[in-house]
Design a protein around this motif. Structure first.
Motif, PDB file in Angstrom:
ATOM      1  N   ASP A 104     -17.944  71.584  -4.699  1.00  0.00           N
ATOM      2  CA  ASP A 104     -19.058  72.208  -5.416  1.00  0.00           C
ATOM      3  C   ASP A 104     -18.917  73.730  -5.387  1.00  0.00           C
ATOM      4  N   ALA A 105     -18.930  74.341  -6.560  1.00  0.00           N
ATOM      5  CA  ALA A 105     -18.720  75.787  -6.658  1.00  0.00           C
ATOM      6  C   ALA A 105     -19.862  76.577  -6.034  1.00  0.00           C
ATOM      7  N   ALA A 106     -21.066  76.042  -6.107  1.00  0.00           N
ATOM      8  CA  ALA A 106     -22.229  76.740  -5.560  1.00  0.00           C
ATOM      9  C   ALA A 106     -22.401  76.496  -4.069  1.00  0.00           C
ATOM     10  N   ASN A 107     -21.483  75.737  -3.493  1.00  0.00           N
ATOM     11  CA  ASN A 107     -21.526  75.427  -2.058  1.00  0.00           C
ATOM     12  C   ASN A 107     -22.775  74.638  -1.679  1.00  0.00           C
ATOM     13  N   HIS A 108     -23.259  73.826  -2.617  1.00  0.00           N
ATOM     14  CA  HIS A 108     -24.387  72.942  -2.353  1.00  0.00           C
ATOM     15  C   HIS A 108     -23.889  71.507  -2.304  1.00  0.00           C
ATOM     16  N   CYS A 109     -24.403  70.748  -1.370  1.00  0.00           N
ATOM     17  CA  CYS A 109     -23.990  69.351  -1.258  1.00  0.00           C
ATOM     18  C   CYS A 109     -24.505  68.543  -2.447  1.00  0.00           C
ATOM     19  N   THR A 110     -23.696  67.598  -2.861  1.00  0.00           N
ATOM     20  CA  THR A 110     -24.105  66.621  -3.862  1.00  0.00           C
ATOM     21  C   THR A 110     -24.121  65.254  -3.188  1.00  0.00           C
ATOM     22  N   LEU A 111     -24.477  64.230  -3.947  1.00  0.00           N
ATOM     23  CA  LEU A 111     -24.543  62.888  -3.376  1.00  0.00           C
ATOM     24  C   LEU A 111     -23.174  62.352  -2.975  1.00  0.00           C
ATOM     25  N   SER A 112     -22.112  63.025  -3.412  1.00  0.00           N
ATOM     26  CA  SER A 112     -20.762  62.593  -3.041  1.00  0.00           C
ATOM     27  C   SER A 112     -20.064  63.578  -2.103  1.00  0.00           C
ATOM     28  N   SER A 113     -20.783  64.590  -1.627  1.00  0.00           N
ATOM     29  CA  SER A 113     -20.193  65.562  -0.710  1.00  0.00           C
ATOM     30  C   SER A 113     -19.914  64.915   0.645  1.00  0.00           C
ATOM     31  N   PRO A 114     -18.794  65.260   1.277  1.00  0.00           N
ATOM     32  CA  PRO A 114     -18.444  64.649   2.572  1.00  0.00           C
ATOM     33  C   PRO A 114     -19.534  64.790   3.627  1.00  0.00           C
ATOM     34  N   SER A 115     -20.140  65.969   3.717  1.00  0.00           N
ATOM     35  CA  SER A 115     -21.169  66.175   4.746  1.00  0.00           C
ATOM     36  C   SER A 115     -22.396  65.309   4.498  1.00  0.00           C
ATOM     37  N   PHE A 116     -22.824  65.240   3.243  1.00  0.00           N
ATOM     38  CA  PHE A 116     -24.001  64.417   2.960  1.00  0.00           C
ATOM     39  C   PHE A 116     -23.725  62.946   3.243  1.00  0.00           C
ATOM     40  N   LEU A 117     -22.555  62.465   2.848  1.00  0.00           N
ATOM     41  CA  LEU A 117     -22.221  61.061   3.091  1.00  0.00           C
ATOM     42  C   LEU A 117     -22.245  60.746   4.583  1.00  0.00           C
ATOM     43  N   GLU A 118     -21.727  61.685   5.385  1.00  0.00           N
ATOM     44  CA  GLU A 118     -21.702  61.484   6.836  1.00  0.00           C
ATOM     45  C   GLU A 118     -23.112  61.512   7.421  1.00  0.00           C
ATOM     46  N   TRP A 119     -23.898  62.496   7.006  1.00  0.00           N
ATOM     47  CA  TRP A 119     -25.264  62.615   7.512  1.00  0.00           C
ATOM     48  C   TRP A 119     -26.118  61.423   7.080  1.00  0.00           C
ATOM     49  N   ASP A 120     -25.974  61.024   5.846  1.00  0.00           N
ATOM     50  CA  ASP A 120     -26.759  59.908   5.321  1.00  0.00           C
ATOM     51  C   ASP A 120     -26.467  58.625   6.091  1.00  0.00           C
ATOM     52  N   ALA A 121     -25.195  58.365   6.345  1.00  0.00           N
ATOM     53  CA  ALA A 121     -24.814  57.149   7.065  1.00  0.00           C
ATOM     54  C   ALA A 121     -25.258  57.205   8.523  1.00  0.00           C
TER      55      ALA A 121
END
Length: 329
Positions: free
Chosen positions: A75-92
């Motif tokens: 992501d160019a804006a450095n914001h997580c999306t639903l497919s960003s590695p960090s979000f996927l890890e945190w969500d799980a």
């Protein structure tokens, strides 16, 4: 537990198989919701049988996530999306933790984890700073799941409330009340809902600091550019105690008996016109006066329902008979 494997993506080996099984991401999403639900149930049952091991896995996974930085992917804006590695890890990890802790304290097994481990994990979560709305929402889920440990460390409650309210008023640079992104709106409403949860389930902890809680919510509610109508309604539900009902319901009462409402509810045609059913949508939504009308009606109804959910029939027969007469009237 990670939400990976969508046919349109390549973030997991299972994506290749998904392209053979599913025609689109929507089909896969339906499957994954069922898949995660089944695994969550397995985790809950496993926790009942062996709470020590289940908590150990949850603790290690969450501590590992806490030790990492935020990886938003490409992501160019450095914001997580639903497919960003960090979000996927945190969500799980948050889903795993919620499943384990939902059964940890009802398990009758002897090998339960020591209480200080849960308290330490709560402190670790509170010390983590998240500036991304998607990650922050998962962080709030972890805090919510760890609420049972607050009874072991009541002095941590002010820190917990501060963390939650920082999410209630969370915003990103350049955004206003009218231009907040969907992710920001979601995390703010999530935080408001957690305030309701802690007020409802941990009354003994909240009661000593209720005055401060009430004052803080009232102060941020006075800023017209801060809370949306939905956020106000949710926070009101957290404050429904008899001593404050009159003051809380006054704005609702004023709206409900206003001339605008009287005219709007006078006939079907006027009501349809009041809420904008008889006209085309207006963009931006902040310029839609009918949208404001709808939010006022929704706020009134939700507040009244919140009061009713927290009310009960009087134990005193004289009071209840008087209430019956009032209801008949």
């Amino acid at each position: 537990m990670k939400q990976v494997g969508f046919p349109s993506q390549n973030n997991s080996p299972s994506c290749d198989y998904s392209r053979l099984e599913f025609d689109c991401d929507e089909e896969f999403n339906v499957f994954f919701a069922k898949y995660r639900s089944e695994w969550s149930n397995v985790l809950r049952l496993s926790t009942i049988l062996n709470p020590g091991v289940a908590f150990q896995f949850a603790n290690q996974w969450l501590q590992s996530v806490l030790s990492k930085g935020i990886d938003s992917g490409n992501d160019a804006a450095n914001h997580c999306t639903l497919s960003s590695p960090s979000f996927l890890e945190w969500d799980a990890a948050s889903c795993f933790l919620e499943s384990v802790l939902s059964r940890l304290f009802v398990s009758k097994a002897e090998n339960k984890p020591e209480l200080h481990l849960g308290v330490d994990l709560l402190h670790s979560v509170l010390n983590f700073e998240a500036n991304d709305p998607l990650v922050l929402s998962s962080l709030l889920s972890c805090i919510s799941a760890l609420f049972p440990y607050l009874s072991q460390t009541p002095q941590t409650l002010p820190v917990v409330l501060k963390k939650i309210f920082s999410a209630v008023t969370f915003s990103q640079d350049g955004q206003t009340k009218a231009t907040r992104s969907r992710a920001v709106k979601n995390v703010r409403q999530h935080a408001c809902s957690i305030v309701v949860k802690i007020s409802k389930q941990y009354t003994d902890l909240i009661f000593p600091v209720f005055d401060q809680l009430y004052t803080h919510i009232r102060e941020i509610g006075r800023d017209s550019e801060q809370l949306s109508q939905m956020e106000k309604c949710i926070l009101m539900e957290a404050l429904i105690l008899s001593a404050f009902i009159d003051e809380m319901l006054k704005p609702v009462k004023d709206l409900w008996i206003s001339q605008d409402f009287k005219e709007a509810f006078w006939s079907t045609e006027k009501f349809m016109s009041y809420i904008g059913v008889d006209r085309a949508p207006v963009e931006p939504s902040s310029a839609d006066t009918c949208g404001i009308n709808r939010s006022h009606i929704s706020c009134c109804i939700n507040t009244i329902l919140a009061v009713m959910k927290r009310s009960k029939w009087p134990d005193n027969p004289q009071c209840s008979s008087g209430l019956k007469k009032w209801l008949k009237y």
